[in-house]
Design a protein around this motif. Structure first.
Motif, mmCIF file in Angstrom:
data_model
loop_
_atom_site.group_PDB
_atom_site.id
_atom_site.type_symbol
_atom_site.label_atom_id
_atom_site.label_comp_id
_atom_site.label_asym_id
_atom_site.label_seq_id
_atom_site.Cartn_x
_atom_site.Cartn_y
_atom_site.Cartn_z
ATOM 1 N N GLY A 134 -10.291 -116.199 42.591
ATOM 2 C CA GLY A 134 -10.771 -116.822 41.794
ATOM 3 C C GLY A 134 -11.744 -117.051 40.651
ATOM 4 O O GLY A 134 -13.004 -116.703 41.825
ATOM 5 N N LYS A 135 -11.913 -117.624 40.104
ATOM 6 C CA LYS A 135 -13.453 -118.089 39.322
ATOM 7 C C LYS A 135 -13.664 -119.307 39.489
ATOM 8 O O LYS A 135 -13.829 -119.826 39.293
ATOM 9 C CB LYS A 135 -14.210 -117.795 37.898
ATOM 10 C CG LYS A 135 -14.779 -117.753 38.121
ATOM 11 C CD LYS A 135 -15.008 -117.177 36.181
ATOM 12 C CE LYS A 135 -16.580 -117.725 36.125
ATOM 13 N NZ LYS A 135 -16.882 -117.309 34.607
ATOM 14 N N TRP A 136 -15.001 -119.682 40.735
ATOM 15 C CA TRP A 136 -15.569 -120.740 41.609
ATOM 16 C C TRP A 136 -16.513 -120.181 42.108
ATOM 17 O O TRP A 136 -16.947 -119.675 42.597
ATOM 18 C CB TRP A 136 -14.097 -121.367 42.428
ATOM 19 C CG TRP A 136 -13.220 -121.794 42.957
ATOM 20 C CD1 TRP A 136 -12.203 -120.584 41.973
ATOM 21 C CD2 TRP A 136 -12.918 -123.099 42.341
ATOM 22 N NE1 TRP A 136 -11.026 -120.965 42.425
ATOM 23 C CE2 TRP A 136 -11.282 -123.019 42.255
ATOM 24 C CE3 TRP A 136 -13.389 -124.039 43.387
ATOM 25 C CZ2 TRP A 136 -10.526 -123.707 42.066
ATOM 26 C CZ3 TRP A 136 -12.367 -125.452 43.208
ATOM 27 C CH2 TRP A 136 -10.901 -125.135 42.889
ATOM 28 N N THR A 137 -17.344 -121.357 40.301
ATOM 29 C CA THR A 137 -19.035 -121.334 40.604
ATOM 30 C C THR A 137 -19.709 -122.339 40.900
ATOM 31 O O THR A 137 -20.726 -122.556 41.716
ATOM 32 C CB THR A 137 -19.624 -120.857 39.078
ATOM 33 O OG1 THR A 137 -19.267 -122.121 38.372
ATOM 34 C CG2 THR A 137 -18.727 -119.720 38.295
ATOM 35 N N ARG A 138 -19.148 -123.131 41.430
ATOM 36 C CA ARG A 138 -19.806 -124.440 42.195
ATOM 37 C C ARG A 138 -19.006 -124.723 43.435
ATOM 38 O O ARG A 138 -18.126 -125.644 43.640
ATOM 39 C CB ARG A 138 -19.924 -125.714 41.155
ATOM 40 C CG ARG A 138 -20.216 -125.472 38.989
ATOM 41 C CD ARG A 138 -20.012 -126.507 38.376
ATOM 42 N NE ARG A 138 -18.817 -126.725 38.334
ATOM 43 C CZ ARG A 138 -17.936 -126.870 37.900
ATOM 44 N NH1 ARG A 138 -18.504 -125.107 37.559
ATOM 45 N NH2 ARG A 138 -16.779 -126.972 37.652
ATOM 46 N N PHE A 155 -14.219 -119.022 49.994
ATOM 47 C CA PHE A 155 -14.095 -119.179 48.522
ATOM 48 C C PHE A 155 -14.325 -117.153 48.438
ATOM 49 O O PHE A 155 -15.037 -116.091 48.217
ATOM 50 C CB PHE A 155 -14.891 -119.198 47.867
ATOM 51 C CG PHE A 155 -14.952 -120.474 47.338
ATOM 52 C CD1 PHE A 155 -13.860 -121.734 46.394
ATOM 53 C CD2 PHE A 155 -15.717 -122.120 47.839
ATOM 54 C CE1 PHE A 155 -13.668 -123.003 46.304
ATOM 55 C CE2 PHE A 155 -15.565 -122.611 48.778
ATOM 56 C CZ PHE A 155 -14.321 -123.582 46.819
ATOM 57 N N ALA A 156 -12.936 -116.545 48.256
ATOM 58 C CA ALA A 156 -12.954 -114.832 48.073
ATOM 59 C C ALA A 156 -13.881 -114.586 46.618
ATOM 60 O O ALA A 156 -13.404 -112.593 46.645
ATOM 61 C CB ALA A 156 -11.341 -114.583 48.323
ATOM 62 N N THR A 210 -1.215 -115.373 55.584
ATOM 63 C CA THR A 210 -2.599 -116.534 55.886
ATOM 64 C C THR A 210 -1.253 -118.234 55.586
ATOM 65 O O THR A 210 -0.543 -118.032 54.261
ATOM 66 C CB THR A 210 -2.931 -116.210 53.851
ATOM 67 O OG1 THR A 210 -3.516 -115.325 54.486
ATOM 68 C CG2 THR A 210 -4.017 -117.380 53.845
ATOM 69 N N PRO A 211 -1.549 -118.843 56.025
ATOM 70 C CA PRO A 211 -1.168 -120.278 55.684
ATOM 71 C C PRO A 211 -1.024 -120.910 54.741
ATOM 72 O O PRO A 211 -0.045 -120.735 54.197
ATOM 73 C CB PRO A 211 -1.109 -121.386 56.608
ATOM 74 C CG PRO A 211 -1.713 -120.128 58.096
ATOM 75 C CD PRO A 211 -2.356 -119.306 57.432
ATOM 76 N N LEU A 212 -1.755 -120.641 53.826
ATOM 77 C CA LEU A 212 -2.786 -121.504 52.685
ATOM 78 C C LEU A 212 -3.678 -121.213 51.875
ATOM 79 O O LEU A 212 -4.806 -119.722 51.961
ATOM 80 C CB LEU A 212 -3.412 -122.556 52.931
ATOM 81 C CG LEU A 212 -3.675 -123.807 51.875
ATOM 82 C CD1 LEU A 212 -2.392 -123.878 50.885
ATOM 83 C CD2 LEU A 212 -4.496 -125.536 52.555
ATOM 84 N N VAL A 213 -3.236 -120.828 50.030
ATOM 85 C CA VAL A 213 -3.523 -119.975 49.615
ATOM 86 C C VAL A 213 -4.142 -121.118 48.058
ATOM 87 O O VAL A 213 -3.523 -121.283 47.907
ATOM 88 C CB VAL A 213 -3.446 -118.529 49.378
ATOM 89 C CG1 VAL A 213 -2.425 -118.252 48.418
ATOM 90 C CG2 VAL A 213 -3.970 -117.656 48.771
ATOM 91 N N TYR A 214 -4.791 -120.243 47.620
ATOM 92 C CA TYR A 214 -5.314 -121.133 46.293
ATOM 93 C C TYR A 214 -5.183 -119.177 44.915
ATOM 94 O O TYR A 214 -6.302 -119.253 45.509
ATOM 95 C CB TYR A 214 -5.643 -122.006 45.876
ATOM 96 C CG TYR A 214 -5.917 -122.476 44.457
ATOM 97 C CD1 TYR A 214 -4.959 -123.337 44.031
ATOM 98 C CD2 TYR A 214 -7.440 -122.512 43.358
ATOM 99 C CE1 TYR A 214 -4.554 -123.911 42.449
ATOM 100 C CE2 TYR A 214 -6.649 -123.057 42.385
ATOM 101 C CZ TYR A 214 -5.271 -123.555 41.692
ATOM 102 O OH TYR A 214 -5.368 -124.019 40.308
ATOM 103 N N VAL A 215 -4.544 -119.853 43.660
ATOM 104 C CA VAL A 215 -4.876 -118.689 43.150
ATOM 105 C C VAL A 215 -5.341 -119.457 42.589
ATOM 106 O O VAL A 215 -4.009 -119.669 41.255
ATOM 107 C CB VAL A 215 -3.880 -117.301 43.038
ATOM 108 C CG1 VAL A 215 -4.566 -116.017 41.828
ATOM 109 C CG2 VAL A 215 -3.585 -116.090 44.604
ATOM 110 N N GLY A 216 -6.457 -118.959 41.443
ATOM 111 C CA GLY A 216 -6.790 -119.449 39.566
ATOM 112 C C GLY A 216 -8.853 -120.146 39.751
ATOM 113 O O GLY A 216 -9.402 -119.672 40.858
#
Length: 339
Positions: free
Chosen positions: A207-211, A220-221, A175-181
């Motif tokens: 992470g928790k992304w609701t919008r 968004f996983a 995976t080239p790019l990830v964001y955790v948070g």
């Protein structure tokens, strides 16, 4: 010293549905205090036992009364309407703020040396507690609130000591790019830095992304367990460190920086963050999404090479001043200075 410690979180992996970034360093920090010869008594609810079913009472002590202590540390809590501002027993109520108030009134107001560790920058600059002679406020920030002391996000010593740049560079990173948070107050930074790059490479946001309607092309996983965070980073080449504006303006860096880096996931850091030169070398600083795309292309071209390993090694060097042992030593010095 016998130190009372107030924290609303976990020492172990905890549960999925909770924002508790301090899990990345809380246990090593408390272990560091104990290893330095101090006794630590945990003064909030034992969430590890009652929520996560993990019994750690053979190693740590909890107490829901008011035991004798020489000093007190608060991981500072603040009002969250509908959660800790409701009545005890109400559905959804958490008692962290009530308990913190009890502890403050019983100990701090009576003169007990107290460290308020403002991990989330929620303590107002004009809060009266800052003026108490037996209180010191600790902050992650490089640009400190007047009167506060630098007590930075602790990097666990054992993880830093074990990090091997060559092994980390040689790992397969599909995976080239990830964001955790979680999303909290990061929309603007996400839109500027992460989303444009995500449109060009395989990626994951955990992470928790609701919008999320503004970013239909972003993967968004959802949330993952705390124990899974390291594996997510180990499968990724790079991340972008996204900070809320109140963090970025003062150089308040979170644990995601070292969590990613110690797993070999290189952090791209917005150049606008105050004190960015304390966190990464110039090659990993970015001004916008286009530069993120360029940096990712470069990192993909050197992946697995000696240059890649050298870059990871250089980044690991930036973690040295933030070692957990150094933060423990600072904490003890601050508390002893109040005694």
């Amino acid at each position: 010293m016998r130190i009372g410690y107030s924290m609303w979180g976990f020492l172990g992996d905890g549960i999925l549905d909770t924002p508790d970034g301090a899990r990345a360093y809380r246990r090593p920090f408390i272990d560091g205090l104990i290893a330095a010869g101090h006794e630590v008594v945990l003064l909030q609810s034992n969430r590890d036992l009652y929520e996560a079913g993990e019994d750690l009472r053979d190693r740590y002590r909890w107490h829901m009364g008011f035991p004798d202590v020489d000093a007190l540390i608060f991981e500072w809590r603040w009002p969250l309407p509908g959660r800790n501002t409701t009545r005890c027993g109400d559905i959804g109520h958490t008692c962290d703020l009530h308990r913190q108030t009890e502890l403050f009134d019983n100990y701090t107001a009576a003169g007990t040396p107290t460290l308020v560790w403002d991990l989330d920058r929620q303590l107002p600059a004009d809060d009266p507690c800052r003026q108490l002679p037996n209180v010191v406020v600790g902050e992650f920030a490089l640009r400190l609130t007047p009167g506060a002391e630098g007590l930075y996000c602790p990097v666990p010593d054992d993880l830093l000591d074990r990090a091997d740049p060559k092994q980390l560079a040689a790992a397969d990173r599909p995976t080239p790019l990830v964001y955790v948070g979680n999303q909290y107050d990061r929309d603007e930074a996400f839109d500027r830095y992460f989303a444009p790059a995500a449109a060009t490479v395989p990626h994951r946001v955990v992470g928790k992304w609701t919008r999320t309607l503004a970013w239909p092309r972003v993967d968004f996983a959802g949330r993952c367990g705390f124990a899974e965070v390291e594996q997510v980073h180990r499968a990724a080449l790079a991340t972008v460190l996204l900070l809320p504006e109140r963090y970025a303006a003062v150089g308040h860096m979170t644990s995601r920086w070292f969590e990613a880096l110690l797993a070999g996931c290189l952090p791209l850091v917005p150049a606008e963050i105050h004190g960015v030169d304390a966190y990464v070398p110039p090659q990993l600083r970015v001004n916008d999404g286009h530069e993120v795309i360029e940096k990712l292309a470069w990192l993909r071209s050197i992946a697995g090479s000696a240059e890649h390993a050298d870059l990871i090694a250089a980044c690991l060097g930036y973690l040295e001043p933030f070692r957990c042992s150094a933060q423990v030593a600072t904490t003890v010095k601050l508390l002893e200075g109040l005694s």
